[in-house]
Write an enzyme that holds these catalytic residues in place. Structure first.
Site, PDB file in Angstrom:
ATOM      1  N   ALA A 124       0.882  -1.565   0.006  1.00 38.16           N
ATOM      2  CA  ALA A 124       0.041   0.128  -0.154  1.00 38.16           C
ATOM      3  C   ALA A 124       0.802   1.251   0.076  1.00 38.16           C
ATOM      4  O   ALA A 124       1.409   1.571   1.053  1.00 38.16           O
ATOM      5  CB  ALA A 124      -0.672  -0.045   1.134  1.00 38.16           C
ATOM      6  N   GLU A 127      -2.302   6.745  -2.619  1.00 37.91           N
ATOM      7  CA  GLU A 127      -3.111   7.641  -1.907  1.00 37.91           C
ATOM      8  C   GLU A 127      -3.878   8.400  -3.042  1.00 37.91           C
ATOM      9  O   GLU A 127      -3.622   8.788  -3.712  1.00 37.91           O
ATOM     10  CB  GLU A 127      -2.495   8.367  -0.881  1.00 37.91           C
ATOM     11  CG  GLU A 127      -1.671   7.490   0.369  1.00 37.91           C
ATOM     12  CD  GLU A 127      -0.986   8.436   1.316  1.00 37.91           C
ATOM     13  OE1 GLU A 127      -1.450   9.759   1.454  1.00 37.91           O
ATOM     14  OE2 GLU A 127      -0.236   7.829   1.979  1.00 37.91           O
ATOM     15  N   ALA A 130      -1.702  11.015  -3.925  1.00 40.64           N
ATOM     16  CA  ALA A 130      -0.388  10.684  -4.469  1.00 40.64           C
ATOM     17  C   ALA A 130      -0.364   9.284  -5.031  1.00 40.64           C
ATOM     18  O   ALA A 130      -0.349   8.212  -4.453  1.00 40.64           O
ATOM     19  CB  ALA A 130       0.622  10.451  -2.883  1.00 40.64           C
ATOM     20  N   SER A 158      -4.206  -3.397  -4.725  1.00 38.15           N
ATOM     21  CA  SER A 158      -4.553  -4.904  -5.257  1.00 38.15           C
ATOM     22  C   SER A 158      -4.604  -5.605  -3.869  1.00 38.15           C
ATOM     23  O   SER A 158      -3.759  -6.004  -3.218  1.00 38.15           O
ATOM     24  CB  SER A 158      -3.534  -5.376  -6.178  1.00 38.15           C
ATOM     25  OG  SER A 158      -3.256  -4.424  -7.281  1.00 38.15           O
ATOM     26  N   ARG A 244       8.763  -3.735 -13.531  1.00 35.46           N
ATOM     27  CA  ARG A 244       8.297  -3.344 -14.929  1.00 35.46           C
ATOM     28  C   ARG A 244       8.648  -4.156 -15.798  1.00 35.46           C
ATOM     29  O   ARG A 244       8.006  -4.523 -16.783  1.00 35.46           O
ATOM     30  CB  ARG A 244       9.282  -2.103 -15.075  1.00 35.46           C
ATOM     31  CG  ARG A 244       9.251  -0.939 -14.383  1.00 35.46           C
ATOM     32  CD  ARG A 244      10.015   0.227 -14.757  1.00 35.46           C
ATOM     33  NE  ARG A 244       9.937   1.312 -13.926  1.00 35.46           N
ATOM     34  CZ  ARG A 244      10.660   2.080 -13.318  1.00 35.46           C
ATOM     35  NH1 ARG A 244      11.991   1.886 -13.609  1.00 35.46           N
ATOM     36  NH2 ARG A 244      10.541   2.929 -12.404  1.00 35.46           N
ATOM     37  N   ILE A 338     -10.173  -7.390 -36.231  1.00 34.40           N
ATOM     38  CA  ILE A 338     -10.225  -8.678 -37.025  1.00 34.40           C
ATOM     39  C   ILE A 338     -11.481  -9.585 -36.697  1.00 34.40           C
ATOM     40  O   ILE A 338     -12.032 -10.334 -37.347  1.00 34.40           O
ATOM     41  CB  ILE A 338      -8.741  -9.353 -36.840  1.00 34.40           C
ATOM     42  CG1 ILE A 338      -7.801  -8.550 -37.283  1.00 34.40           C
ATOM     43  CG2 ILE A 338      -8.932 -10.746 -37.608  1.00 34.40           C
ATOM     44  CD1 ILE A 338      -6.349  -8.718 -37.374  1.00 34.40           C
ATOM     45  N   GLY A 340     -14.513  -8.971 -35.497  1.00 36.39           N
ATOM     46  CA  GLY A 340     -15.453  -8.224 -35.477  1.00 36.39           C
ATOM     47  C   GLY A 340     -16.554  -8.380 -34.444  1.00 36.39           C
ATOM     48  O   GLY A 340     -16.181  -8.092 -33.019  1.00 36.39           O
ATOM     49  N   GLU A 364       2.224   0.042 -12.020  1.00 39.03           N
ATOM     50  CA  GLU A 364       3.466   0.200 -12.072  1.00 39.03           C
ATOM     51  C   GLU A 364       3.963   1.286 -12.707  1.00 39.03           C
ATOM     52  O   GLU A 364       5.246   0.937 -13.334  1.00 39.03           O
ATOM     53  CB  GLU A 364       4.099  -1.280 -12.807  1.00 39.03           C
ATOM     54  CG  GLU A 364       3.412  -2.594 -11.945  1.00 39.03           C
ATOM     55  CD  GLU A 364       4.465  -3.249 -11.329  1.00 39.03           C
ATOM     56  OE1 GLU A 364       5.561  -2.851 -11.098  1.00 39.03           O
ATOM     57  OE2 GLU A 364       3.902  -4.119 -10.398  1.00 39.03           O
TER      58      GLU A 364
HETATM   59  C1  LIG Z   1      -4.854  -2.491 -11.660  1.00 39.56           C
HETATM   60  C2  LIG Z   1      -3.941  -1.469 -10.888  1.00 39.56           C
HETATM   61  C3  LIG Z   1      -3.354  -2.055  -9.448  1.00 39.56           C
HETATM   62  C4  LIG Z   1      -2.713  -1.308  -8.655  1.00 39.56           C
HETATM   63  N1  LIG Z   1      -2.286  -1.787  -7.522  1.00 39.56           N
HETATM   64  C5  LIG Z   1      -1.853  -0.948  -6.639  1.00 39.56           C
HETATM   65  C6  LIG Z   1      -1.011  -1.376  -5.411  1.00 39.56           C
HETATM   66  O1  LIG Z   1      -1.115  -2.681  -5.027  1.00 39.56           O
HETATM   67  N2  LIG Z   1      -0.577  -0.572  -4.551  1.00 39.56           N
HETATM   68  C7  LIG Z   1      -0.323   0.608  -4.696  1.00 39.56           C
HETATM   69  O2  LIG Z   1       0.228   1.436  -3.893  1.00 39.56           O
HETATM   70  N3  LIG Z   1      -0.972   1.381  -5.970  1.00 39.56           N
HETATM   71  C8  LIG Z   1      -1.365   0.432  -6.769  1.00 39.56           C
HETATM   72  N4  LIG Z   1      -2.176   1.122  -8.050  1.00 39.56           N
HETATM   73  C9  LIG Z   1      -2.090   2.369  -8.174  1.00 39.56           C
HETATM   74  C10 LIG Z   1      -1.167   2.769  -9.166  1.00 39.56           C
HETATM   75  O3  LIG Z   1       0.104   2.778  -8.787  1.00 39.56           O
HETATM   76  C11 LIG Z   1      -1.529   4.330  -9.534  1.00 39.56           C
HETATM   77  O4  LIG Z   1      -2.810   4.200 -10.201  1.00 39.56           O
HETATM   78  C12 LIG Z   1      -0.630   4.912 -10.420  1.00 39.56           C
HETATM   79  O5  LIG Z   1       0.750   5.075  -9.881  1.00 39.56           O
HETATM   80  C13 LIG Z   1      -0.952   6.191 -11.059  1.00 39.56           C
HETATM   81  O6  LIG Z   1      -1.387   7.073  -9.930  1.00 39.56           O
HETATM   82  P1  LIG Z   1      -2.805   7.964 -10.269  1.00 39.56           P
HETATM   83  O7  LIG Z   1      -3.862   6.865 -10.281  1.00 39.56           O
HETATM   84  O8  LIG Z   1      -3.177   8.610  -8.914  1.00 39.56           O
HETATM   85  O9  LIG Z   1      -2.674   8.767 -11.313  1.00 39.56           O
HETATM   86  P2  LIG Z   1      -2.048  10.307 -11.305  1.00 39.56           P
HETATM   87  O10 LIG Z   1      -0.748  10.256 -10.648  1.00 39.56           O
HETATM   88  O11 LIG Z   1      -3.084  11.223 -10.836  1.00 39.56           O
HETATM   89  O12 LIG Z   1      -1.910  10.504 -12.844  1.00 39.56           O
HETATM   90  C14 LIG Z   1      -2.923  10.810 -13.945  1.00 39.56           C
HETATM   91  C15 LIG Z   1      -2.389  10.939 -15.198  1.00 39.56           C
HETATM   92  O13 LIG Z   1      -1.300  11.706 -15.496  1.00 39.56           O
HETATM   93  C16 LIG Z   1      -0.256  11.231 -15.786  1.00 39.56           C
HETATM   94  N5  LIG Z   1       0.752  12.330 -15.083  1.00 39.56           N
HETATM   95  C17 LIG Z   1       1.217  12.236 -13.804  1.00 39.56           C
HETATM   96  N6  LIG Z   1       2.223  13.149 -13.662  1.00 39.56           N
HETATM   97  C18 LIG Z   1       2.659  13.466 -14.579  1.00 39.56           C
HETATM   98  C19 LIG Z   1       3.524  14.546 -15.177  1.00 39.56           C
HETATM   99  N7  LIG Z   1       4.634  14.943 -14.320  1.00 39.56           N
HETATM  100  N8  LIG Z   1       3.748  14.639 -16.289  1.00 39.56           N
HETATM  101  C20 LIG Z   1       2.883  14.054 -17.274  1.00 39.56           C
HETATM  102  N9  LIG Z   1       2.064  13.130 -16.940  1.00 39.56           N
HETATM  103  C21 LIG Z   1       1.727  12.979 -15.628  1.00 39.56           C
HETATM  104  C22 LIG Z   1      -0.044   9.978 -15.586  1.00 39.56           C
HETATM  105  O14 LIG Z   1       0.866   9.102 -16.186  1.00 39.56           O
HETATM  106  C23 LIG Z   1      -1.371   9.514 -15.580  1.00 39.56           C
HETATM  107  O15 LIG Z   1      -1.613   9.348 -16.869  1.00 39.56           O
HETATM  108  C24 LIG Z   1      -2.698   0.126  -8.784  1.00 39.56           C
HETATM  109  C25 LIG Z   1      -3.289   0.597 -10.013  1.00 39.56           C
HETATM  110  C26 LIG Z   1      -4.062  -0.083 -10.927  1.00 39.56           C
HETATM  111  C27 LIG Z   1      -4.347   0.517 -12.248  1.00 39.56           C
END
Ligand SMILES: Cc1cc2nc3c(=O)[nH]c(=O)nc-3n(C[C@H](O)[C@H](O)[C@H](O)COP(=O)(O)OP(=O)(O)OC[C@H]3O[C@@H](n4cnc5c(N)ncnc54)[C@H](O)[C@@H]3O)c2cc1C
Length: 384
Positions: A124, A127, A130, A158, A244, A338, A340, A364
């Site tokens: 976790a 937030e 964040a 997750s 990654r 492909i 449809g 990630e």
């Molecule tokens: C399936 C899934 C599983 C997950 N599991 C976990 C987990 O187990 N533990 C955990 O801690 N988190 C987990 N997460 C959370 C995940 O790490 C975050 O959703 C991810 O880091 C993006 O953060 P955010 O959703 O707050 O988007 P934001 O940080 O708000 O970003 C929104 C968009 O803006 C873009 N962006 C952000 N900053 C910039 C910048 N400086 N310049 C340009 N573009 C920018 C991002 O690329 C994104 O497209 C999970 C997410 C998903 C989808």
């Protein structure tokens, strides 16, 4: 295009392919129907040595290197994304960080159980305020007599709703924050003050669930701190490259399956008296898929080879994660086209893959963040 692998890796791939087709694939539709993973699947993976593969044998793990592990992920991702998620959760950040940095008590308590799939862990960090900017976390852990008091809210975690233990990242030194002021705590299910406050379903399979968890004056003893205070981010960073590259290889496996299904369908489906496969519009899609999958594999395998050889790959793992997650999005989109109408019908794998692979461009480290990291390596700067 065939990529030649050393015989021992080829054998691991072959075995994983056979296991995926014969043992795992029949469960894929069951997982979708039930919206959860039956216990039998975890038992099946455990019995065949696919849990805790990256952990040392002293913890009951397989002691496997990154390349064989990645090949298994690639093969499993040809079937259902949940199989790769189970495998990575038993070989990922949580068990590895505890095995590496935990006290003997913490190792005894958690690692073996996680490796056997008997104990579920969650990580976790994210937030509401964040996500990409993980350094902005607000969850606070304050030192009190005999332990720490946690307060804060995490979301999109997750499997946190079913986790037996959650590795929680919290600020212990607000002055230092991301630079040595964030610590990792192991919080057990049922700890007073720790609650699951929401469960989110995503665009992907119903079995994939993310949870919001809250900490309200949640006391944990000193023994819940992992490593030393301030080392939390360091532990998270240690797993970044593996994470990654795990996403990259999972994307390659999913793309390969979509390509095979697309070719098969294009050959047997006739329109206007001829198979789809004879039409240039369809052939070009298949050709683009083939090039992109081969390029993804070449980039990723070479990066894994260098990581295993102990070389500094710079932002290489970011390149793999970025390219492969965007590549699989294009390949699966063409697969829907492909096929449809069939490609859009619930219960047909192409439809599920189309939804599941969308996660890869956000989780990630989203694509934009990977580009930011790659550009930083190129320019030596920190960007805006
Ligand atoms: C399936 C899934 C599983 C997950 N599991 C976990 C987990 O187990 N533990 C955990 O801690 N988190 C987990 N997460 C959370 C995940 O790490 C975050 O959703 C991810 O880091 C993006 O953060 P955010 O959703 O707050 O988007 P934001 O940080 O708000 O970003 C929104 C968009 O803006 C873009 N962006 C952000 N900053 C910039 C910048 N400086 N310049 C340009 N573009 C920018 C991002 O690329 C994104 O497209 C999970 C997410 C998903 C989808």
């Amino acid at each position: 295009m065939e990529f030649e692998l050393p015989p021992e890796l080829e054998e691991i791939r072959r075995t994983a392919r056979r296991f995926t087709e014969r043992e795992l694939e029949p469960w894929a539709s069951v997982i979708d129907e039930r919206g959860e993973v039956p216990d039998e699947v975890v038992e099946l993976l455990a019995a065949n040595g696919y849990l805790g593969m990256r952990l040392d044998e002293e913890f009951g793990g397989g002691g496997l290197g990154l390349f064989p592990f990645s090949l298994v992920l690639e093969e499993f991702s040809r079937s259902h994304r949940m199989f790769t998620l189970i495998v990575t959760s038993t070989s990922g950040l949580c068990p590895i960080a505890i095995a590496r940095h935990g006290t003997p008590e913490q190792r005894d308590r958690y690692v073996r159980g996680m490796v056997q799939g008997k104990l579920k862990g969650a990580f976790a960090l994210t937030e509401p305020g964040a996500g990409s900017d993980a350094g902005a976390i607000k969850t606070r852990a304050q030192k009190v007599e005999g332990g720490w008091m946690l307060n804060g809210l995490k979301h999109y975690i997750s499997g946190a709703h079913v986790a037996d233990v959650v590795m929680v990242m919290a600020v212990t030194d607000p002055e230092k924050r991301a630079r040595g002021g964030v610590s990792a705590f192991l919080v057990d299910k049922g700890t007073p003050g720790f609650k699951v406050t929401r469960i989110d379903q995503t665009i992907g399979s119903d079995a994939i669930k993310l949870a919001e968890i809250a900490f309200e004056d949640c006391f944990v003893p000193d023994g819940a701190l992992l490593g030393k205070a301030g080392e939390g981010f360091k532990f998270a960073m240690e797993s970044l490259t593996d994470g990654r590259l795990g996403v990259a290889t999972s994307c390659i496996g999913a793309a390969e399956r979509m390509q095979e299904m697309s070719i098969e369908h294009a050959k047997q489906r006739n329109t206007f008296g001829k198979p789809l496969a004879s039409r240039q519009a369809i052939q070009w899609m298949l050709a683009d898929n083939a090039v992109e999958i081969a390029a993804a594999r070449a980039l990723t395998y070479e990066t894994i080879r260098q990581v295993e050889a102990g070389k500094n790959v710079g932002s290489g793992s970011s390149m793999c994660k970025l390219y492969c997650s965007e590549m699989v999005g294009r390949v699966v989109d063409r697969a829907v086209q492909i096929h449809g109408g069939m490609g859009l019908i619930r219960g047909f794998p192409v439809e599920r893959f189309y939804r599941d692979v969308r996660h890869y461009r956000v989780g990630e480290g989203a694509s934009e963040i990977q580009r930011m990291l790659i550009a930083r390596t190129l320019t030596g700067g920190r960007g805006e």
